[in-house]
Design a protein around this motif. Structure first.
Motif, PDB file in Angstrom:
ATOM      1  N   LEU A  20       0.870  -1.161   0.000  1.00  0.00           N
ATOM      2  CA  LEU A  20       0.000   0.000   0.000  1.00  0.00           C
ATOM      3  C   LEU A  20       0.912   1.217   0.000  1.00  0.00           C
ATOM      4  CD1 LEU A  20      -3.098   0.214   0.358  1.00  0.00           C
ATOM      5  CD2 LEU A  20      -2.697   0.450   2.796  1.00  0.00           C
ATOM      6  N   GLY A  21       0.654   2.152  -0.904  1.00  0.00           N
ATOM      7  CA  GLY A  21       1.531   3.320  -0.915  1.00  0.00           C
ATOM      8  C   GLY A  21       0.837   4.492  -1.565  1.00  0.00           C
ATOM      9  N   PRO A  22       1.412   5.699  -1.425  1.00  0.00           N
ATOM     10  CA  PRO A  22       0.790   6.877  -2.015  1.00  0.00           C
ATOM     11  C   PRO A  22       0.835   6.786  -3.535  1.00  0.00           C
ATOM     12  CG  PRO A  22       2.931   7.415  -1.078  1.00  0.00           C
ATOM     13  CD  PRO A  22       2.671   5.989  -0.743  1.00  0.00           C
ATOM     14  N   PHE A  23      -0.290   7.141  -4.138  1.00  0.00           N
ATOM     15  CA  PHE A  23      -0.343   7.127  -5.596  1.00  0.00           C
ATOM     16  C   PHE A  23       0.056   8.503  -6.123  1.00  0.00           C
ATOM     17  CE2 PHE A  23      -2.863   8.388  -9.324  1.00  0.00           C
ATOM     18  CZ  PHE A  23      -2.288   7.520 -10.243  1.00  0.00           C
ATOM     19  N   THR A  24       1.014   8.526  -7.032  1.00  0.00           N
ATOM     20  CA  THR A  24       1.411   9.786  -7.670  1.00  0.00           C
ATOM     21  C   THR A  24       1.303   9.605  -9.176  1.00  0.00           C
ATOM     22  OG1 THR A  24       3.076   9.947  -5.928  1.00  0.00           O
ATOM     23  CG2 THR A  24       3.240  11.548  -7.705  1.00  0.00           C
ATOM     24  N   PRO A  25       0.477  10.411  -9.824  1.00  0.00           N
ATOM     25  CA  PRO A  25       0.353  10.234 -11.274  1.00  0.00           C
ATOM     26  C   PRO A  25       1.612  10.698 -12.004  1.00  0.00           C
ATOM     27  CG  PRO A  25      -0.863  12.153 -10.587  1.00  0.00           C
ATOM     28  CD  PRO A  25      -0.298  11.538  -9.330  1.00  0.00           C
ATOM     29  N   LEU A  26       1.768  10.189 -13.219  1.00  0.00           N
ATOM     30  CA  LEU A  26       2.960  10.552 -13.989  1.00  0.00           C
ATOM     31  C   LEU A  26       2.903  12.003 -14.439  1.00  0.00           C
ATOM     32  CD1 LEU A  26       2.976   7.211 -15.911  1.00  0.00           C
ATOM     33  CD2 LEU A  26       4.854   8.004 -14.456  1.00  0.00           C
ATOM     34  N   SER A  27       1.694  12.468 -14.823  1.00  0.00           N
ATOM     35  CA  SER A  27       1.521  13.896 -15.147  1.00  0.00           C
ATOM     36  C   SER A  27       0.587  14.468 -14.112  1.00  0.00           C
ATOM     37  CB  SER A  27       0.854  14.107 -16.495  1.00  0.00           C
ATOM     38  OG  SER A  27       1.474  13.367 -17.468  1.00  0.00           O
ATOM     39  N   PRO A  28       0.914  15.604 -13.533  1.00  0.00           N
ATOM     40  CA  PRO A  28       0.061  16.161 -12.477  1.00  0.00           C
ATOM     41  C   PRO A  28      -1.395  16.282 -12.938  1.00  0.00           C
ATOM     42  CG  PRO A  28       2.073  17.436 -12.714  1.00  0.00           C
ATOM     43  CD  PRO A  28       2.070  16.430 -13.818  1.00  0.00           C
ATOM     44  N   GLY A  29      -2.297  15.782 -12.102  1.00  0.00           N
ATOM     45  CA  GLY A  29      -3.723  15.961 -12.370  1.00  0.00           C
ATOM     46  C   GLY A  29      -4.324  14.991 -13.377  1.00  0.00           C
ATOM     47  N   LYS A  30      -3.505  14.150 -13.990  1.00  0.00           N
ATOM     48  CA  LYS A  30      -4.037  13.266 -15.036  1.00  0.00           C
ATOM     49  C   LYS A  30      -3.711  11.812 -14.697  1.00  0.00           C
ATOM     50  CE  LYS A  30      -3.862  15.897 -19.326  1.00  0.00           C
ATOM     51  NZ  LYS A  30      -4.056  17.224 -18.904  1.00  0.00           N
ATOM     52  N   VAL A  31      -4.654  10.920 -15.026  1.00  0.00           N
ATOM     53  CA  VAL A  31      -4.388   9.492 -14.800  1.00  0.00           C
ATOM     54  C   VAL A  31      -4.780   8.689 -16.039  1.00  0.00           C
ATOM     55  CG1 VAL A  31      -4.978   7.453 -13.420  1.00  0.00           C
ATOM     56  CG2 VAL A  31      -4.765   9.660 -12.299  1.00  0.00           C
ATOM     57  N   GLY A  32      -3.869   7.873 -16.505  1.00  0.00           N
ATOM     58  CA  GLY A  32      -4.162   6.917 -17.579  1.00  0.00           C
ATOM     59  C   GLY A  32      -4.437   5.565 -16.938  1.00  0.00           C
ATOM     60  N   LEU A  33      -5.622   5.018 -17.212  1.00  0.00           N
ATOM     61  CA  LEU A  33      -6.067   3.779 -16.556  1.00  0.00           C
ATOM     62  C   LEU A  33      -6.424   2.749 -17.622  1.00  0.00           C
ATOM     63  CD1 LEU A  33      -7.285   2.209 -14.073  1.00  0.00           C
ATOM     64  CD2 LEU A  33      -9.369   3.545 -14.407  1.00  0.00           C
ATOM     65  N   TYR A  34      -5.823   1.577 -17.534  1.00  0.00           N
ATOM     66  CA  TYR A  34      -6.130   0.509 -18.492  1.00  0.00           C
ATOM     67  C   TYR A  34      -6.670  -0.699 -17.738  1.00  0.00           C
ATOM     68  CZ  TYR A  34      -5.684  -2.859 -22.281  1.00  0.00           C
ATOM     69  OH  TYR A  34      -5.960  -3.806 -23.251  1.00  0.00           O
ATOM     70  N   SER A  35      -7.790  -1.240 -18.227  1.00  0.00           N
ATOM     71  CA  SER A  35      -8.386  -2.422 -17.585  1.00  0.00           C
ATOM     72  C   SER A  35      -8.506  -3.539 -18.599  1.00  0.00           C
ATOM     73  CB  SER A  35      -9.802  -2.108 -17.095  1.00  0.00           C
ATOM     74  OG  SER A  35      -9.780  -0.983 -16.253  1.00  0.00           O
ATOM     75  N   CYS A  36      -8.110  -4.734 -18.184  1.00  0.00           N
ATOM     76  CA  CYS A  36      -8.315  -5.892 -19.045  1.00  0.00           C
ATOM     77  C   CYS A  36      -9.812  -6.115 -19.175  1.00  0.00           C
ATOM     78  CB  CYS A  36      -7.674  -7.131 -18.441  1.00  0.00           C
ATOM     79  SG  CYS A  36      -5.897  -7.101 -18.636  1.00  0.00           S
ATOM     80  N   GLY A  37     -10.275  -6.140 -20.409  1.00  0.00           N
ATOM     81  CA  GLY A  37     -11.713  -6.268 -20.648  1.00  0.00           C
ATOM     82  C   GLY A  37     -12.122  -7.720 -20.843  1.00  0.00           C
ATOM     83  N   PRO A  38     -13.367  -7.911 -21.281  1.00  0.00           N
ATOM     84  CA  PRO A  38     -13.899  -9.278 -21.353  1.00  0.00           C
ATOM     85  C   PRO A  38     -13.439 -10.020 -22.606  1.00  0.00           C
ATOM     86  CG  PRO A  38     -15.498  -7.733 -22.187  1.00  0.00           C
ATOM     87  CD  PRO A  38     -14.339  -6.907 -21.716  1.00  0.00           C
ATOM     88  N   THR A  39     -13.393 -11.327 -22.501  1.00  0.00           N
ATOM     89  CA  THR A  39     -13.235 -12.164 -23.686  1.00  0.00           C
ATOM     90  C   THR A  39     -14.651 -12.534 -24.099  1.00  0.00           C
ATOM     91  OG1 THR A  39     -11.305 -13.041 -22.579  1.00  0.00           O
ATOM     92  CG2 THR A  39     -11.985 -14.153 -24.582  1.00  0.00           C
ATOM     93  N   VAL A  40     -15.026 -12.120 -25.310  1.00  0.00           N
ATOM     94  CA  VAL A  40     -16.459 -12.158 -25.648  1.00  0.00           C
ATOM     95  C   VAL A  40     -16.849 -13.452 -26.375  1.00  0.00           C
ATOM     96  CG1 VAL A  40     -16.947  -9.699 -25.511  1.00  0.00           C
ATOM     97  CG2 VAL A  40     -15.880 -10.597 -27.577  1.00  0.00           C
ATOM     98  N   TYR A  41     -16.613 -14.566 -25.689  1.00  0.00           N
ATOM     99  CA  TYR A  41     -17.054 -15.843 -26.238  1.00  0.00           C
ATOM    100  C   TYR A  41     -18.203 -16.403 -25.421  1.00  0.00           C
ATOM    101  CZ  TYR A  41     -14.635 -18.213 -22.399  1.00  0.00           C
ATOM    102  OH  TYR A  41     -14.238 -18.638 -21.152  1.00  0.00           O
ATOM    103  N   ASN A  42     -18.586 -15.640 -24.404  1.00  0.00           N
ATOM    104  CA  ASN A  42     -19.671 -16.075 -23.530  1.00  0.00           C
ATOM    105  C   ASN A  42     -20.181 -14.829 -22.798  1.00  0.00           C
ATOM    106  OD1 ASN A  42     -21.391 -17.603 -22.016  1.00  0.00           O
ATOM    107  ND2 ASN A  42     -19.852 -19.105 -21.389  1.00  0.00           N
ATOM    108  N   TYR A  43     -21.288 -14.995 -22.050  1.00  0.00           N
ATOM    109  CA  TYR A  43     -21.764 -13.877 -21.238  1.00  0.00           C
ATOM    110  C   TYR A  43     -20.801 -13.635 -20.091  1.00  0.00           C
ATOM    111  CZ  TYR A  43     -26.126 -14.550 -23.723  1.00  0.00           C
ATOM    112  OH  TYR A  43     -27.057 -14.660 -24.705  1.00  0.00           O
ATOM    113  N   ALA A  44     -20.786 -12.394 -19.596  1.00  0.00           N
ATOM    114  CA  ALA A  44     -20.006 -12.112 -18.383  1.00  0.00           C
ATOM    115  C   ALA A  44     -20.742 -12.757 -17.213  1.00  0.00           C
ATOM    116  CB  ALA A  44     -19.917 -10.610 -18.171  1.00  0.00           C
ATOM    117  N   HIS A  45     -19.990 -13.403 -16.319  1.00  0.00           N
ATOM    118  CA  HIS A  45     -20.643 -13.910 -15.109  1.00  0.00           C
ATOM    119  C   HIS A  45     -20.469 -12.872 -13.996  1.00  0.00           C
ATOM    120  CE1 HIS A  45     -16.708 -14.952 -13.518  1.00  0.00           C
ATOM    121  NE2 HIS A  45     -16.476 -15.791 -14.518  1.00  0.00           N
ATOM    122  N   LEU A  46     -21.106 -13.133 -12.866  1.00  0.00           N
ATOM    123  CA  LEU A  46     -21.089 -12.124 -11.799  1.00  0.00           C
ATOM    124  C   LEU A  46     -19.676 -11.855 -11.301  1.00  0.00           C
ATOM    125  CD1 LEU A  46     -24.281 -13.181  -9.805  1.00  0.00           C
ATOM    126  CD2 LEU A  46     -24.000 -11.171 -11.263  1.00  0.00           C
ATOM    127  N   GLY A  47     -18.789 -12.844 -11.377  1.00  0.00           N
ATOM    128  CA  GLY A  47     -17.391 -12.641 -10.981  1.00  0.00           C
ATOM    129  C   GLY A  47     -16.716 -11.632 -11.892  1.00  0.00           C
TER     130      GLY A  47
END
Ligand code: AMP
Ligand code: ZN
Length: 495
Positions: free
Chosen positions: A21-48
């Motif tokens: 756990l540590g302080p988060f410091t963005p690379l550019s002040p005031g801005k955050v680039g966020l990437y999330s692994c998305g779904p593999t669309v061969y089936n419906y998303a389950h609750l997990g």
């Protein structure tokens, strides 16, 4: 120096890299680039899976609450991964297409649409970019070319491989003991593979058959390896390095480890691509994680068909820290339904007292953070800044709703502020909206209304045998009747 747009307490996040756990410091002040692994669309998303996206959405809302300008990118994996993390098994998309006798493209379209509908129902903010893997094949080939030029790859009969011994600290994220690993301990041995952890960057199509999805490349006709797309798309859309990369806890072991290796090989500066790697724990059923490939999984639709509103599931997820396994069971969902309903009812009371007046500075904490509300705002800020402590945010909200010393305007202003993080539509969704809607079942809503009127007449006529019989009939059809001073109300039983 403190970033100009950052508000309140320092934001502390748990970085899986180093597990701290540590302080988060963005690379550019005031801005955050966020990437999330998305779904593999061969089936419906389950609750997990949906828990993973509620987590990402909460992170994005908290960053916004803290004053950051967030760019959120999430990929759609519409090209086949193999059925195991370790590049083995069948292609998931092709398997689904042949099972359902549809084209892979139809499968991808159908399940992408279903996924986006679930996201919308859960009030998950749409990512700013949702690139599809199949639109980025050229980029992935160029990525592989650069890895090859930089000396990180080798070619075998079945594809192009990444040599995991060419980058420093391979496996650091997963805390892998690479030197102690025996070939075949984690992955099956592929003929010619230099190290057990090496992985495929380009899978060549078999020479005796064609695949449903395949492209030309310098390494022959084939398809990209499954870790490649996230490295390529995150860097294309966010640049490198970027701030935060998210995914479920399973990705900490293989997928993100390999993404990091690819990023290092591509960027050539020894940096892992993202500064902070965050992972949500699993939704579990009994002792097992809920999973797509195991079958028998629960969807959001499973919940709504039982009469639960989608936001009940969001509320259920927010009751736990994203870093703790969350156990699914129907009693807990029913309890979440009741908890959310109580919340909406209390807020409806406040709104009625407020008489429709504009809530001052709705959802923006700046104008009021120095006034008498300061301690409550600080408590909210403290909770979100403590690695997205949503259970604490909920507890704070319940406390303030029970505090009769707050003016209605102040209470509603605080509700709006809490909802910026929770995303439960606290000021617009009502307890009545949580009433289950039935489209199938023994009785329609109209038939229920007729029976309730009949029961009322029977009671007036003191025909209690008839009124009890109607009550039994309604109960058996899943209708809960409440007789109160203002008449009889009813709702569909949930669960
Ligand atoms: P997939 O569509 O299989 O690529 O998974 C989409 C996201 O859901 C990934 O971030 C996974 O790590 C995450 N995920 C998969 N199973 C679960 C689970 N049971 N609980 C929470 N997250 C999960
Ligand atoms: Zn990914």
């Amino acid at each position: 120096m403190k970033a100009p747009s950052m508000r309140g307490a320092p934001l502390s996040l748990f970085n899986s890299m180093g597990r701290q756990l540590g302080p988060f410091t963005p690379l550019s002040p005031g801005k955050v680039g966020l990437y999330s692994c998305g779904p593999t669309v061969y089936n419906y998303a389950h609750l997990g899976n949906l828990r993973a996206y509620v987590f990402t959405d909460t992170l994005r809302r908290v960053l916004r609450f803290k004053g950051y300008d967030v760019t959120h990118v999430m990929n759609i994996t519409d090209v086949g991964h193999l059925t195991s993390d370790a590049d083995e098994g069948e292609d998931k998309m092709e398997k689904a297409a042949s099972a359902q006798k549809k084209s892979v493209w139809d499968i991808a379209r159908h399940f992408t649409d279903a996924f986006l509908a679930d996201m919308d129902a859960l009030n998950i903010l749409p990512p700013h970019q949702q690139p599809k893997a199949t639109d980025h094949i050229d980029g992935m080939i160029a990525f592989n070319q650069r890895l090859t030029d930089n000396g990180h790859t080798y070619e075998l009969a079945d594809g192009l491989y990444f040599d995991t011994h060419t980058v420093p600290d391979y496996g650091k994220l997963a805390m892998l003991d690479v030197d102690g690993m025996q070939a075949g301990a984690r992955v099956a041995v592929t003929e010619g593979k230099r190290h057990p952890t090496d992985f495929c960057l380009w899978r060549k199509s078999p020479t005796d058959s064609t695949r449903l999805m395949e492209w030309d490349s310098p390494w022959g006709v084939g398809a990209p390896g499954w870790h490649l797309e996230c490295s390529q798309m995150s860097i294309e859309y966010l640049g490198a390095p970027f701030d935060i990369h998210t995914g479920g806890i399973d990705h900490r072991q293989v997928h993100h480890v390999n993404e990091i290796a690819q990023n290092m090989g591509y960027l050539g500066d020894g940096a892992p691509g993202a500064g902070t790697w965050m992972h949500n724990e699993f939704l579990v059923v009994g002792a097992d994680k809920m999973s797509k490939s195991a079958g028998g999984f629960l969807r959001l639709l499973t919940l709504t068909e039982k009469g639960f509103h989608p936001l009940v599931y969001r509320y259920f997820c927010l009751q736990a820290s994203y870093r703790k396994p969350l156990e699914f069971n129907w009693d807990a969902i029913a309890a979440a339904h009741n908890g959310l309903k109580r919340l909406y009812l209390r807020i409806e009371e406040l709104l009625a007292q407020h008489g429709g007046a504009e809530i001052s500075a709705k959802g923006d904490w700046q104008p009021r953070c120095d006034g008498p509300l300061k301690p409550r705002i600080e408590a909210l800020d403290g909770a979100v800044s403590d690695d997205l402590n949503t259970p604490k945010v909920m507890a704070n909200l319940n406390q303030l709703l029970a505090d009769n010393s707050l003016s209605t305007d102040d209470a509603l202003y605080l509700v709006a502020l809490h909802d910026r993080v929770l995303g439960l539509n606290l000021l617009t969704t009502t307890a009545a909206d949580l009433q289950p809607q039935r489209t199938s079942g023994p009785l329609s809503a109209e038939q229920v209304a007729v029976l309730i009127a009949e029961r009322l007449t029977a009671r007036k006529d003191k025909d209690f045998a008839r009124s009890d019989a109607i009550r039994d009939e309604l109960n058996a059809a899943g209708v809960v009747i409440k007789d109160g001073p203002e008449g009889t109300t009813w709702e569909w039983q949930v669960g």
